[in-house]
Write a protein that holds these residues in place. Structure first.
Motif, PDB file in Angstrom:
ATOM      1  N   GLU A 466       0.814  -1.216   0.000  1.00  0.00           N
ATOM      2  CA  GLU A 466       0.000   0.000   0.000  1.00  0.00           C
ATOM      3  C   GLU A 466       0.854   1.276   0.000  1.00  0.00           C
ATOM      4  N   VAL A 467       1.851   1.305   0.870  1.00  0.00           N
ATOM      5  CA  VAL A 467       2.580   2.577   1.020  1.00  0.00           C
ATOM      6  C   VAL A 467       3.882   2.612   0.233  1.00  0.00           C
ATOM      7  N   GLY A 468       4.372   1.449  -0.207  1.00  0.00           N
ATOM      8  CA  GLY A 468       5.643   1.402  -0.944  1.00  0.00           C
ATOM      9  C   GLY A 468       6.809   1.211   0.014  1.00  0.00           C
ATOM     10  N   GLU A 469       7.895   0.681  -0.564  1.00  0.00           N
ATOM     11  CA  GLU A 469       9.060   0.331   0.264  1.00  0.00           C
ATOM     12  C   GLU A 469       9.675   1.525   0.965  1.00  0.00           C
ATOM     13  N   GLU A 470       9.768   2.666   0.236  1.00  0.00           N
ATOM     14  CA  GLU A 470      10.438   3.826   0.833  1.00  0.00           C
ATOM     15  C   GLU A 470       9.634   4.349   2.023  1.00  0.00           C
ATOM     16  N   THR A 471       8.333   4.422   1.848  1.00  0.00           N
ATOM     17  CA  THR A 471       7.479   4.929   2.935  1.00  0.00           C
ATOM     18  C   THR A 471       7.505   3.962   4.112  1.00  0.00           C
ATOM     19  N   LEU A 472       7.474   2.668   3.798  1.00  0.00           N
ATOM     20  CA  LEU A 472       7.546   1.699   4.892  1.00  0.00           C
ATOM     21  C   LEU A 472       8.867   1.857   5.646  1.00  0.00           C
ATOM     22  N   GLY A 473       9.924   2.101   4.887  1.00  0.00           N
ATOM     23  CA  GLY A 473      11.239   2.325   5.500  1.00  0.00           C
ATOM     24  C   GLY A 473      11.188   3.522   6.443  1.00  0.00           C
ATOM     25  N   ALA A 474      10.492   4.593   6.030  1.00  0.00           N
ATOM     26  CA  ALA A 474      10.380   5.789   6.890  1.00  0.00           C
ATOM     27  C   ALA A 474       9.585   5.449   8.151  1.00  0.00           C
ATOM     28  N   MET A 475       8.543   4.640   7.985  1.00  0.00           N
ATOM     29  CA  MET A 475       7.760   4.219   9.174  1.00  0.00           C
ATOM     30  C   MET A 475       8.648   3.437  10.126  1.00  0.00           C
ATOM     31  N   LYS A 476       9.486   2.553   9.547  1.00  0.00           N
ATOM     32  CA  LYS A 476      10.370   1.743  10.394  1.00  0.00           C
ATOM     33  C   LYS A 476      11.371   2.613  11.150  1.00  0.00           C
ATOM     34  N   GLN A 477      11.801   3.708  10.490  1.00  0.00           N
ATOM     35  CA  GLN A 477      12.740   4.612  11.185  1.00  0.00           C
ATOM     36  C   GLN A 477      12.062   5.260  12.384  1.00  0.00           C
ATOM     37  N   ILE A 478      10.783   5.601  12.211  1.00  0.00           N
ATOM     38  CA  ILE A 478      10.042   6.201  13.338  1.00  0.00           C
ATOM     39  C   ILE A 478       9.946   5.183  14.472  1.00  0.00           C
ATOM     40  N   LYS A 479       9.604   3.950  14.087  1.00  0.00           N
ATOM     41  CA  LYS A 479       9.496   2.876  15.099  1.00  0.00           C
ATOM     42  C   LYS A 479      10.831   2.729  15.853  1.00  0.00           C
ATOM     43  N   GLU A 480      11.920   2.710  15.091  1.00  0.00           N
ATOM     44  CA  GLU A 480      13.226   2.512  15.739  1.00  0.00           C
ATOM     45  C   GLU A 480      13.593   3.674  16.651  1.00  0.00           C
ATOM     46  N   THR A 481      13.150   4.880  16.280  1.00  0.00           N
ATOM     47  CA  THR A 481      13.457   6.048  17.103  1.00  0.00           C
ATOM     48  C   THR A 481      12.722   5.976  18.440  1.00  0.00           C
ATOM     49  N   PHE A 482      11.439   5.633  18.378  1.00  0.00           N
ATOM     50  CA  PHE A 482      10.653   5.588  19.615  1.00  0.00           C
ATOM     51  C   PHE A 482      10.933   4.314  20.419  1.00  0.00           C
ATOM     52  N   ASP A 483      11.204   3.245  19.715  1.00  0.00           N
ATOM     53  CA  ASP A 483      11.244   1.937  20.380  1.00  0.00           C
ATOM     54  C   ASP A 483      12.449   1.134  19.891  1.00  0.00           C
ATOM     55  N   PRO A 484      13.668   1.615  20.197  1.00  0.00           N
ATOM     56  CA  PRO A 484      14.863   0.981  19.618  1.00  0.00           C
ATOM     57  C   PRO A 484      15.008  -0.487  19.993  1.00  0.00           C
ATOM     58  N   ASN A 485      14.448  -0.892  21.122  1.00  0.00           N
ATOM     59  CA  ASN A 485      14.577  -2.303  21.518  1.00  0.00           C
ATOM     60  C   ASN A 485      13.420  -3.160  21.019  1.00  0.00           C
ATOM     61  N   ASN A 486      12.531  -2.558  20.256  1.00  0.00           N
ATOM     62  CA  ASN A 486      11.374  -3.284  19.703  1.00  0.00           C
ATOM     63  C   ASN A 486      10.623  -4.074  20.774  1.00  0.00           C
ATOM     64  N   ILE A 487      10.323  -3.379  21.877  1.00  0.00           N
ATOM     65  CA  ILE A 487       9.548  -4.082  22.913  1.00  0.00           C
ATOM     66  C   ILE A 487       8.049  -3.857  22.738  1.00  0.00           C
ATOM     67  N   MET A 488       7.670  -2.750  22.057  1.00  0.00           N
ATOM     68  CA  MET A 488       6.238  -2.425  22.006  1.00  0.00           C
ATOM     69  C   MET A 488       5.518  -3.268  20.959  1.00  0.00           C
ATOM     70  N   ASN A 489       4.684  -4.160  21.441  1.00  0.00           N
ATOM     71  CA  ASN A 489       3.832  -4.992  20.599  1.00  0.00           C
ATOM     72  C   ASN A 489       4.572  -5.542  19.383  1.00  0.00           C
ATOM     73  N   PRO A 490       5.671  -6.257  19.605  1.00  0.00           N
ATOM     74  CA  PRO A 490       6.480  -6.709  18.474  1.00  0.00           C
ATOM     75  C   PRO A 490       5.689  -7.646  17.550  1.00  0.00           C
ATOM     76  N   GLY A 491       5.953  -7.506  16.263  1.00  0.00           N
ATOM     77  CA  GLY A 491       5.279  -8.369  15.280  1.00  0.00           C
ATOM     78  C   GLY A 491       3.976  -7.797  14.771  1.00  0.00           C
ATOM     79  N   LYS A 492       3.609  -6.614  15.229  1.00  0.00           N
ATOM     80  CA  LYS A 492       2.381  -5.986  14.719  1.00  0.00           C
ATOM     81  C   LYS A 492       2.768  -4.854  13.766  1.00  0.00           C
ATOM     82  N   VAL A 493       1.924  -4.620  12.818  1.00  0.00           N
ATOM     83  CA  VAL A 493       2.089  -3.590  11.788  1.00  0.00           C
ATOM     84  C   VAL A 493       3.226  -3.959  10.824  1.00  0.00           C
ATOM     85  N   PHE A 494       4.432  -4.271  11.368  1.00  0.00           N
ATOM     86  CA  PHE A 494       5.551  -4.723  10.541  1.00  0.00           C
ATOM     87  C   PHE A 494       5.815  -6.190  10.860  1.00  0.00           C
ATOM     88  N   PHE A 495       6.490  -6.860   9.930  1.00  0.00           N
ATOM     89  CA  PHE A 495       6.932  -8.230  10.239  1.00  0.00           C
ATOM     90  C   PHE A 495       8.009  -8.172  11.295  1.00  0.00           C
TER      91      PHE A 495
END
Ligand code: FDA
Ligand code: KIV
Ligand code: MN
Length: 495
Positions: A466-495
């Motif tokens: 839906e959003v394309g690879e580049e946009t998904l990449g930007a979303m992932k950067q936001i996720k990593e900024t807020f949640d660098p240890n990926n503790i928040m609801n892991p496995g949801k929204v992204f693989f």
């Protein structure tokens, strides 16, 4: 054409079972956290929230390991009941420091497996934080804690003459509705959660507490910096835990008219909807139910409504002029060969009608005992609605499965609910296939794979399409900024 090629390409690349060796997996998956839950960890939780607010009992973990969707139960290791922001903050920090998954739990009414603990960890139940913090009646807003449910809020508000109109049918928590960016039947007039949230208090994974618009801010407008409020709407518990929401309220309408009418052809009903909107008639609800939905509805609610494609309509407003709006709609219905137009005359009849509409999920699952609802949720620009609805209906008929269609068609959003029994593998395959084709078709028609239920577990592959690879990449950067240890609801929204 180009769009559709891109979508197909992305879908091929991210086929449902993405290989863990694939470059895409490596790029978009967040490293799995390794839960370290032992007696000392549980002891630390008990020190923070008190013994009575920590449970490792199977029944409690099971109850918190699923929502109302068909997705398999995935139990957390431990359930924590927070009673304060301080609890949420300290539990978050503990999980972050020890890299244990943390899954916020509202009321478990989600439809995309949002609370299922895919990697175990701590389920953070916030239902005990259930205070209405303040109501600013003259400013038409209020602030609630995460355990406040939307029906409870409306009961509380009744004497003020105000209400919170976002209505997903289920009695969800207001903060859970923020987390999924919910909407429902009233969005045509009042918008979705995105248009109705003024501020959020959020506990970040490391325990910091922020107010997305600044502490105490509750203006209808702001141009102050990034719109963090909107970032958390629809974040599905993957960026932080929402501990307070400030939402807009509205005056209870002076007059309400509800009505039902029927059509022989799907296209006639949908054309009527498009014309009503194009005429600018300010409808409050504009819902489509196909013949199969009416049939489920009659069986489950003991109604005897004409089994035909139907529109359920509602008008809200001052008494003056509302009848004129109804007459204009009546003309459009007649122009499109609609029949059987009937007003629900009093509040009881109106409530019965809408209650039945909201019970469609259960009416549908009741068709196959033991099944769970598998809901689709596509949304397209309104002019593309006739095409996608007609093609979807054809797919359901050809597959010969039970699949009633219900739509918030005034928003271009509709669902097929399939009663889903995983053990019937042949039917389950057909359901998944239709669901996937609907999402692809919606995207090809400039729409989305989810209008209101979210990505959760089942639509992660569709998000990149839906959003394309580049946009998904930007979303992932936001996720990593807020949640660098990926503790928040892991496995949801992204693989
Ligand atoms: C019968 C029926 C009918 C409908 C619907 C459900 C059912 C059962 N829904 C879906 C549902 O009501 C919706 O997704 C709710 O917004 C979920 O709210 P809960 O409080 O139940 O969140 P729930 O506990 O299910 O959690 C959902 C997600 O939000 C996260 N979350 C919950 N609380 C949080 C918090 N405080 N902070 C951070 N994250 C949090 C969770 O981690 C999870 O990812 C719906 N929806 C819709 O939009 N339109 C509709 O028409 C309908 N219709
Ligand atoms: C799929 C269901 C639950 C829904 O969103 C609705 O009834 O509108
Ligand atoms: Mn819906």
């Amino acid at each position: 054409m180009y769009l559709s090629k891109c979508i197909r390409f992305c879908l091929q690349q991210t086929a449902r079972t993405v290989s863990k060796e694939s470059p895409l997996w490596k790029r978009y998956s967040t490293a799995a956290v390794q839960p370290k839950i032992d007696t000392s960890f549980v002891g630390a939780l008990k020190t923070i929230v008190g013994d009575a607010n920590v449970s490792t009992a199977d029944a409690i973990r099971e109850q918190h390991g699923h929502d109302e969707s068909h997705h398999a139960v995935a139990m957390p290791d431990v359930v924590v009941f927070a009673e304060s922001v301080d609890h949420v903050s300290k539990v978050s920090k503990l999980c972050n420091d020890t890299k244990v998954p943390l899954i916020p739990f509202g009321s478990g009414t989600g439809l995309e497996g949002g609370v299922n603990a895919l990697q175990g960890g701590v389920c953070l139940d916030v239902t005990k934080m259930d205070q209405i913090v303040q109501v600013n009646a003259e400013d038409f807003d209020c602030t609630v804690q995460p355990g406040v449910m939307r029906l409870g809020l409306n009961n509380y508000l009744r004497d003020t003459g105000l209400w919170f109109p976002i209505d997903p049918g289920a009695d969800a928590s207001v903060c859970g509705m923020c987390a999924t960016s919910a909407s429902g039947t009233n969005a045509v007039k009042y918008g979705t959660m995105r248009e109705n949230v003024l501020n959020l208090q959020v506990v970040l994974p490391d325990g910091r507490v922020i107010d997305t618009a600044g502490r105490g801010r509750r203006t209808k407008k702001t141009s102050a910096g990034y719109n963090l409020t909107n970032l958390f709407l629809g974040s599905e518990g993957t960026l932080g835990t929402i501990t307070e929401a400030t939402v807009r309220l509205y005056g209870i309408p002076e007059k309400t008219i509800s009505a039902v009418c029927h059509f022989n052809e799907v296209s006639e009903a949908v054309d009527t909807v498009v014309q009503i909107l194009q005429c600018g008639i300010p409808m409050a609800k504009l819902e489509f139910l196909d013949d199969s939905a009416i049939d489920c509805f009659n069986r489950f609610c003991k109604y005897d409504m004409t089994v035909a494609h139907s529109l359920f309509l509602e008008f809200h407003g001052p008494a003056y002029g509302l009848e004129d709006q109804f007459q204009s709609v009546k003309e459009l219905i007649e122009m499109n060969n609609g029949f059987g137009l009937k007003q629900a005359s009093d509040a009881d009849e109106r409530n019965r009608l809408w209650k039945a509409r909201h019970e469609m999920v259960w009416a549908c699952t009741a068709r196959i005992p033991g099944s769970k609802p598998y809901s689709t949720d596509v949304c397209v620009p309104i002019t593309n609605l006739p095409e996608i609805i007609t093609k979807t209906k054809q797919m359901v008929v050809e597959a010969d499965v039970i699949g009633p269609m219900v739509g918030h068609v005034g928003d271009g959003n509709f669902h097929i609910f399939f009663p889903c029994d995983h053990s019937d593998t042949e039917t389950f395959k057909k359901i998944k296939d239709i669901s996937h084709k609907m999402a692809v078709m919606a995207m090809e028609l400039n729409g989305t794979c989810t209008g209101e239920h979210g990505i959760g577990i089942g639509k992660r592959d569709l998000l990149v399409a839906e959003v394309g690879e580049e946009t998904l990449g930007a979303m992932k950067q936001i996720k990593e900024t807020f949640d660098p240890n990926n503790i928040m609801n892991p496995g949801k929204v992204f693989f």
